[in-house]
Design a protein around this motif. Structure first.
Motif, PDB file in Angstrom:
ATOM      1  N   PRO A 153     -59.751  24.125  12.113  1.00 13.38           N
ATOM      2  CA  PRO A 153     -59.060  22.821  11.696  1.00 13.38           C
ATOM      3  C   PRO A 153     -59.355  21.560  11.995  1.00 13.38           C
ATOM      4  O   PRO A 153     -58.744  20.776  12.740  1.00 13.38           O
TER       5      PRO A 153
ATOM      6  N   GLY B 165     -69.227  19.782  20.137  1.00 11.56           N
ATOM      7  CA  GLY B 165     -67.938  20.827  20.721  1.00 11.56           C
ATOM      8  C   GLY B 165     -67.405  21.546  19.544  1.00 11.56           C
ATOM      9  O   GLY B 165     -67.051  22.633  19.634  1.00 11.56           O
TER      10      GLY B 165
ATOM     11  N   THR C  70     -57.770  24.131  21.779  1.00 14.51           N
ATOM     12  CA  THR C  70     -58.490  23.923  23.087  1.00 14.51           C
ATOM     13  C   THR C  70     -57.481  23.504  24.054  1.00 14.51           C
ATOM     14  O   THR C  70     -56.079  23.224  23.649  1.00 14.51           O
TER      15      THR C  70
HETATM   16  P1  ATP Z   1     -62.143  14.594  19.188  1.00 19.36           P
HETATM   17  O1  ATP Z   1     -61.168  14.257  20.258  1.00 19.36           O
HETATM   18  O2  ATP Z   1     -63.663  14.712  19.305  1.00 19.36           O
HETATM   19  O3  ATP Z   1     -61.705  13.973  17.904  1.00 19.36           O
HETATM   20  P2  ATP Z   1     -60.455  16.783  18.245  1.00 19.36           P
HETATM   21  O4  ATP Z   1     -60.062  18.030  19.079  1.00 19.36           O
HETATM   22  O5  ATP Z   1     -59.466  15.907  18.031  1.00 19.36           O
HETATM   23  O6  ATP Z   1     -61.854  16.186  18.984  1.00 19.36           O
HETATM   24  P3  ATP Z   1     -60.520  17.915  15.658  1.00 19.36           P
HETATM   25  O7  ATP Z   1     -61.369  17.536  14.496  1.00 19.36           O
HETATM   26  O8  ATP Z   1     -58.992  17.716  15.613  1.00 19.36           O
HETATM   27  O9  ATP Z   1     -61.294  17.304  16.993  1.00 19.36           O
HETATM   28  O10 ATP Z   1     -60.762  19.593  16.253  1.00 19.36           O
HETATM   29  C1  ATP Z   1     -61.004  20.385  15.279  1.00 19.36           C
HETATM   30  C2  ATP Z   1     -61.040  21.888  16.105  1.00 19.36           C
HETATM   31  O11 ATP Z   1     -62.380  21.788  16.856  1.00 19.36           O
HETATM   32  C3  ATP Z   1     -59.920  21.906  17.055  1.00 19.36           C
HETATM   33  O12 ATP Z   1     -59.529  23.366  16.948  1.00 19.36           O
HETATM   34  C4  ATP Z   1     -60.478  21.572  18.320  1.00 19.36           C
HETATM   35  O13 ATP Z   1     -59.809  22.043  19.458  1.00 19.36           O
HETATM   36  C5  ATP Z   1     -61.917  21.936  18.339  1.00 19.36           C
HETATM   37  N1  ATP Z   1     -62.695  21.153  19.147  1.00 19.36           N
HETATM   38  C6  ATP Z   1     -62.896  19.976  19.275  1.00 19.36           C
HETATM   39  N2  ATP Z   1     -63.680  19.126  20.343  1.00 19.36           N
HETATM   40  C7  ATP Z   1     -63.949  20.263  20.871  1.00 19.36           C
HETATM   41  C8  ATP Z   1     -64.833  20.651  21.936  1.00 19.36           C
HETATM   42  N3  ATP Z   1     -65.392  19.851  22.689  1.00 19.36           N
HETATM   43  N4  ATP Z   1     -65.040  22.153  22.514  1.00 19.36           N
HETATM   44  C9  ATP Z   1     -64.190  22.993  21.778  1.00 19.36           C
HETATM   45  N5  ATP Z   1     -63.796  22.931  20.615  1.00 19.36           N
HETATM   46  C10 ATP Z   1     -63.320  21.574  20.199  1.00 19.36           C
END
Ligand code: ATP
Ligand code: MG
Length: 559
Positions: free
Chosen positions: A36, A46, A233
């Protein structure tokens, strides 16, 4: 020394154990996951971890995985980001079952909110943002009830409808869940569910001037889609009680569970879209797909293969423990894949000229070059040879120590595939820089074999000047020179000023595809390379994807 080798992928992890358990207890018959992203930036390494986890589980359990855009913040989101995310997921080799957006559910979400109001479990708060923040309390002090907390259901319904019908300015009112302002978990202190925002949404246009918040939207979207395991996460662990509260208090089509795992953190890099965005918007890099950025699109341009990224994600596994992964693990996953994949070629990045004085001026010959030492299927190519060649500036030293087994006055080396040559004379330009080496060759050493058993230790690469293709080569190093650049207040302080070196005068042997950003080559002794997006036949530009060995390992050991 730390081990950065990449073991063959073992997919078992604690999340798969939970799923196995659910399946054997007949708690479920089909596994449904989702990835998502919020379309507010490009995906990074990530995200690849989360993609491999969610799509990998769906694949291995014959389930489904949706790519869902969590698009509830229209001010930061865009179609450009949506398109890049789709492309990246596909490029990594995954297929989504469907590709909905949270905004597709705005009507249903609105109805869920109305339902909560009917139950007396949500209310319209008319405090301003500052008051709401101040009254939320802290980790050590409880919150204070809003003076609007006990509005009647009828009044709340009317106000919420008026919010939707564009009767109020931004921030005038907000919808909050009525849970517990004294809760030890701040997320349960009457969290915001909806706020007024007069912003055009990339998907729903101007249909809405109220937008639901992430925590309200996420679990309900999962439930609408029949997601069984909502993997996120660790920072969302404290949000799980709210996730559960929302689903427990509404009649939803299904009841997902949220399971948290640790984020990928990688040394010398950023894994936050917000910080990557800053690097792009402040111009510290050329764009989201700058080959130095560990965005999926940057890595693609740099020459990473999807297989190497998936292998890396397999190698690091999935746990609940936060840890920082060494860059060497990613680099080795890439080297291992490219070593198998890349055809070998010769190129000279920083050339000096060699003239073989006893080789006839008008003569040319072709050597047969093996394209891959371990894979005969790659076949051979013809490598042209003539009297004038380019060799690497590094492969010559005027006052060389005994252990220098390359070119030096009076010393003999082997030219890969070709002959032994001896350096007889050094010609310099006005600035004292070496320009040309006058050498002689031994015709008996053709093919690189010793005619009389004499030993020649060094073998160097070369390109025939007459046949060479001139090209630009971009050499990359880590973008940051501190292990945890994201921790600093100002991430730009630790930008490595030498992260890109542009070599404008490189020379390639002719049998190299100059465009397309598709074919990985190993330029012998130099590393793995790929044509850049900007490369044309007239002006070839190549990126060094990776060196052959880890030049940082030594530095790290001596730290
Ligand atoms: P950012 O802080 O980089 O914007 P985010 O978690 O807000 O990261 P989203 O686009 O909301 O980014 O994340 C989409 C999915 O990817 C979520 O389920 C999130 O938990 C996962 N995700 C994001 N960054 C990581 C990471 N460094 N390691 C593992 N999963 C990740
Ligand atoms: Mg997020």
């Amino acid at each position: 020394m730390t081990d950065t080798s990449v073991a063959a992928g073992d997919h078992s992890n604690f999340i798969r154990d939970i799923i196995d358990n659910d399946l054997s207890n007949n708690k479920l018959n089909k596994v449904v996951t989702r990835f998502p992203p919020e379309p507010n930036g490009y995906l990074h390494i990530g995200h690849a971890k989360s993609i491999c986890l969610n799509f990998g589980i769906a694949r291995d359990y014959q389930g489904r995985c949706n790519l869902r855009f969590d698009d509830t913040n229209p001010e930061k989101e865009s179609i450009e980001y949506i398109n890049s995310i789709r492309r990246d997921v596909e490029w990594l080799g995954f297929e989504w079952h469907s590709n909905p957006s949270a905004s597709d559910y705005f009507d249903q979400l609105y109805q869920f909110a109305v339902d909560l109001i009917h139950q007396g479990k949500a209310y319209v708060d008319s405090q301003n943002a500052e008051e709401i923040r101040d009254n939320r309390g802290t980790l050590t002090s409880p919150g204070v009830d809003s003076p609007y907390r006990n509005r009647s259901v009828e009044e709340n319904l009317q106000l919420f409808e008026d919010m939707k019908n564009d009767k109020f300015a931004d921030g005038k009112h907000a919808l909050r869940a009525k849970i517990d302002m004294q809760s030890g978990n701040i997320n349960l202190r009457d969290p915001l569910l909806y706020r007024i925002r007069h912003i055009t949404h990339h998907n729903t246009g101007d249909d809405w001037c109220i937008y639901p918040l992430y925590d309200f939207t996420h679990g309900l979207s999962d439930a609408i889609e029949g997601v069984t395991h909502s993997l996120c996460t660790l920072e969302f662990e404290d949000h799980r009680p709210l996730y559960d509260w929302i689903l427990d208090n509404l009649e939803t089509p299904s009841r997902p569970v949220q399971i948290e795992f640790s984020r990928l953190q990688l040394e010398y890099s950023l894994t936050s879209k917000r910080k990557l965005n800053l690097m792009v918007s402040e111009g510290h890099v050329d764009g989201w797909d700058d080959p130095r950025m560990l965005t999926i699109s940057g890595m693609r341009r740099r020459g990473f293969t999807p297989e190497s990224i998936v292998a890396f994600c397999d190698a690091i596994g999935v746990t609940k423990k936060d840890s920082t992964i060494q860059m060497g693990v990613l680099e080795n996953a890439l080297r291992e894949d490219l070593n198998i994949r890349a055809a070998r070629r010769m190129a000279v990045i920083d050339p000096i000229k060699v003239v073989i004085e006893n080789y006839p001026e008008d003569q040319e010959e072709m050597f047969s070059g093996v394209n891959h030492p371990q894979n005969p299927d790659y076949g051979t190519r013809e490598v042209p040879f003539s009297r004038e060649l380019y060799v690497e500036r590094d492969d010559f030293m005027e006052d060389a120590p005994n252990k220098f087994f390359r070119l030096s006055p009076g010393r003999e080396v082997r030219l890969r595939f070709a002959y032994y040559i001896t350096c007889n004379e050094v010609i310099k330009n006005g600035a004292g820089e070496v320009e040309t080496l006058i050498c002689s060759y031994d015709p008996e050493s053709r093919g690189g074999n010793s005619p009389d058993g004499r030993k020649v230790k060094g073998t160097i690469h070369w390109v025939s000047t007459r046949h060479a293709v001139k090209a630009q080569v971009n050499l990359y190093d880590r973008l940051f020179n501190t292990a945890n650049p994201g921790a600093a207040d100002d991430i730009t302080e630790s930008i490595n000023p030498d992260s890109r070196q542009i070599m404008e005068n490189a020379r390639f042997e002719p049998a190299i595809e100059l465009t397309g950003n598709k074919i990985a080559y190993q330029f012998e002794r130099l590393g793995y390379f790929i044509s850049d997006y900007d490369s044309t036949t007239e002006n070839p530009v190549f990126n060094r994807t990776m060196t052959l060995r880890d030049s940082w390992a030594k530095i790290e050991q001596s730290r």
